[in-house]
Design an enzyme around this catalytic site. Structure first.
Site, short mmCIF file in Angstrom:
data_model
loop_
_atom_site.label_atom_id
_atom_site.label_comp_id
_atom_site.label_asym_id
_atom_site.label_seq_id
_atom_site.Cartn_x
_atom_site.Cartn_y
_atom_site.Cartn_z
N GLU A 64 -82.96 16.22 -75.78
CA GLU A 64 -84.16 16.37 -74.96
C GLU A 64 -85.34 15.82 -75.74
O GLU A 64 -85.62 16.24 -76.87
CB GLU A 64 -84.41 17.83 -74.56
CG GLU A 64 -85.64 17.94 -73.64
CD GLU A 64 -85.87 19.32 -73.05
OE1 GLU A 64 -84.88 20.06 -72.83
OE2 GLU A 64 -87.04 19.66 -72.80
N GLU A 89 -89.36 16.73 -80.83
CA GLU A 89 -90.74 17.06 -80.44
C GLU A 89 -91.63 16.81 -81.65
O GLU A 89 -91.22 17.05 -82.79
CB GLU A 89 -90.80 18.53 -79.99
CG GLU A 89 -92.18 19.08 -79.66
CD GLU A 89 -92.95 18.28 -78.62
OE1 GLU A 89 -92.52 18.17 -77.46
OE2 GLU A 89 -94.00 17.73 -78.98
N ASP A 116 -91.34 11.31 -84.02
CA ASP A 116 -91.43 10.44 -82.84
C ASP A 116 -90.02 10.08 -82.36
O ASP A 116 -89.23 9.47 -83.10
CB ASP A 116 -92.20 9.18 -83.26
CG ASP A 116 -92.34 8.18 -82.12
OD1 ASP A 116 -91.71 8.33 -81.07
OD2 ASP A 116 -93.11 7.22 -82.31
N ASP A 139 -95.58 12.84 -71.13
CA ASP A 139 -97.04 12.70 -71.01
C ASP A 139 -97.35 11.56 -70.05
O ASP A 139 -96.85 10.44 -70.23
CB ASP A 139 -97.65 12.43 -72.39
CG ASP A 139 -97.54 13.65 -73.29
OD1 ASP A 139 -97.79 14.77 -72.82
OD2 ASP A 139 -97.17 13.49 -74.47
N LYS A 143 -104.42 7.15 -66.96
CA LYS A 143 -105.48 6.14 -66.85
C LYS A 143 -104.86 4.76 -67.07
O LYS A 143 -104.03 4.59 -67.97
CB LYS A 143 -106.56 6.37 -67.92
CG LYS A 143 -107.40 7.60 -67.63
CD LYS A 143 -108.53 7.72 -68.61
CE LYS A 143 -109.28 9.00 -68.31
NZ LYS A 143 -109.99 9.52 -69.48
N ASP A 175 -94.33 14.90 -62.44
CA ASP A 175 -95.07 15.32 -61.24
C ASP A 175 -96.24 14.36 -60.98
O ASP A 175 -97.07 14.64 -60.13
CB ASP A 175 -95.57 16.77 -61.39
CG ASP A 175 -96.53 16.93 -62.55
OD1 ASP A 175 -96.20 16.45 -63.65
OD2 ASP A 175 -97.61 17.53 -62.37
N THR A 206 -90.32 25.02 -66.30
CA THR A 206 -91.23 25.26 -67.44
C THR A 206 -92.66 25.35 -66.91
O THR A 206 -92.90 25.15 -65.72
CB THR A 206 -91.16 24.14 -68.49
OG1 THR A 206 -91.79 22.97 -67.97
CG2 THR A 206 -89.74 23.86 -68.92
N PHE A 208 -94.81 23.27 -67.07
CA PHE A 208 -95.26 22.02 -66.47
C PHE A 208 -94.90 21.93 -64.99
O PHE A 208 -95.59 21.29 -64.22
CB PHE A 208 -94.75 20.82 -67.27
CG PHE A 208 -95.53 20.68 -68.54
CD1 PHE A 208 -96.74 20.01 -68.57
CD2 PHE A 208 -95.10 21.28 -69.71
CE1 PHE A 208 -97.50 19.93 -69.72
CE2 PHE A 208 -95.84 21.21 -70.88
CZ PHE A 208 -97.05 20.53 -70.88
C1 LIG Z 1 -96.22 17.12 -71.03
S1 LIG Z 1 -95.33 17.80 -72.36
C2 LIG Z 1 -93.84 18.40 -71.59
C3 LIG Z 1 -93.11 19.38 -72.44
C4 LIG Z 1 -91.74 19.87 -71.92
N1 LIG Z 1 -90.84 18.78 -71.65
C5 LIG Z 1 -91.85 20.76 -70.72
O1 LIG Z 1 -91.44 20.37 -69.63
O2 LIG Z 1 -92.37 21.88 -70.88
C6 LIG Z 1 -94.77 16.32 -73.18
C7 LIG Z 1 -94.30 16.58 -74.60
O3 LIG Z 1 -93.72 15.40 -75.12
C8 LIG Z 1 -94.03 15.31 -76.50
N2 LIG Z 1 -93.88 13.90 -76.88
C9 LIG Z 1 -94.53 12.84 -76.34
N3 LIG Z 1 -94.11 11.70 -76.88
C10 LIG Z 1 -93.17 12.04 -77.80
C11 LIG Z 1 -92.37 11.28 -78.70
N4 LIG Z 1 -92.45 9.94 -78.76
N5 LIG Z 1 -91.52 11.94 -79.50
C12 LIG Z 1 -91.41 13.30 -79.45
N6 LIG Z 1 -92.15 14.06 -78.61
C13 LIG Z 1 -93.01 13.44 -77.80
C14 LIG Z 1 -95.45 15.84 -76.60
O4 LIG Z 1 -95.76 16.31 -77.89
C15 LIG Z 1 -95.42 16.98 -75.56
O5 LIG Z 1 -95.10 18.21 -76.15
#
Ligand SMILES: C[S@@+](CC[C@H](N)C(=O)[O-])C[C@H]1O[C@@H](n2cnc3c(N)ncnc32)[C@H](O)[C@@H]1O
Length: 234
Positions: A64, A89, A116, A139, A143, A175, A206, A208
């Protein structure tokens, strides 16, 4: 060995799909990071991770990407003990929160990487080794000038196609309608994947999901599997 997101490889990819938030960390999360990380965290060092060794067995691997606080990956790991779960994460408090769930529920089939995800896939995951990749509420970077930071891009799908086994699944939910259109377009240009008639029904709701409904958004949820052979394209 480093678990930092700033590695010597940083210069390889300038555009990242995240901005590291400083976010408050609780004392419990700090303790979890100190005490539980050695057992459940994987440090990356640009070598391929031997996943069977790390999990102590050969089993299908479900990754994930961006697991947030880890509610979903912890629940999925508990519901499918026959599979091994690998969560990636960058947000440290989220990693701490997930470690606390591992401890609280005594979850043995979940390992975490704080880095990352794109770099992890590029440097540390063997080709054909993943059974499934879940990307839930990435994310949105809504924009226009930020759209290039969205994680789903043609190159990212090429990379996932390499890392998934043949018939492996990519499951995504967003979403944000404009991100959904973007993903649909990228996937229609990704011949390594075939759309599945419906997405797996095994993820957990979750915050989100809740936030999306409050914003009046509805979820766009899809899945694809990798083909056994690439179609012949002109
Ligand atoms: C909008 S949140 C959604 C979190 C989770 N999937 C949920 O549904 O509750 C997006 C998450 O992706 C992580 N994220 C974004 N780009 C990432 C990357 N390249 N590697 C690891 N994590 C990443 C961010 O830190 C953030 O916690």
């Amino acid at each position: 060995m480093t678990s930092s997101t700033e590695t010597k490889n940083s210069h390889h990819r300038q555009i990242r799909s995240f901005v590291l938030r400083t976010g408050r960390q609780t004392a419990a999360q700090r303790r979890a990071l100190d005490e539980l990380w050695p057992n459940f965290g994987l440090n990356i060092d640009n070598q391929t991770i031997d996943l069977a060794t790390q999990f102590g067995r050969a089993a299908p691997i479900v990754m994930e990407i961006g697991f947030g606080n880890g509610e979903n990956i912890a629940a999925m790991a508990m519901a499918a003990p026959e599979k091994s779960f690998l969560g990636i994460e960058v947000h440290e408090p989220g990693v701490g929160h997930c470690l606390l769930q591992i401890e609280q529920h005594n979850i043995s089939n979940l390992r975490l990487i704080r880095h990352d995800a794109v770099e992890v896939l590029e440097t540390s995951i063997a080709n054909g080794s993943l059974d499934r990749v879940n990307l839930f509420f990435p994310d949105p970077w809504h924009k226009k000038r930020h759209n290039k930071r969205r994680i789903v891009q043609r190159n990212f799908m090429r990379l996932l196609a390499q890392k998934l086994r043949v018939g492996g699944i990519f499951h995504v939910v967003t979403d944000w309608p404009n991100y959904a259109e973007h993903i649909a377009e990228v996937m229609s240009n990704s011949p390594e994947f075939i759309a599945l008639p419906e997405a797996p029904q095994d993820r957990t709701i979750t915050r989100f999901d809740t936030r999306g409904s409050k914003l009046g958004h509805s979820n766009w949820e899809r899945a694809w599997c990798t083909r056994s052979k690439l179609p012949i394209t002109p």
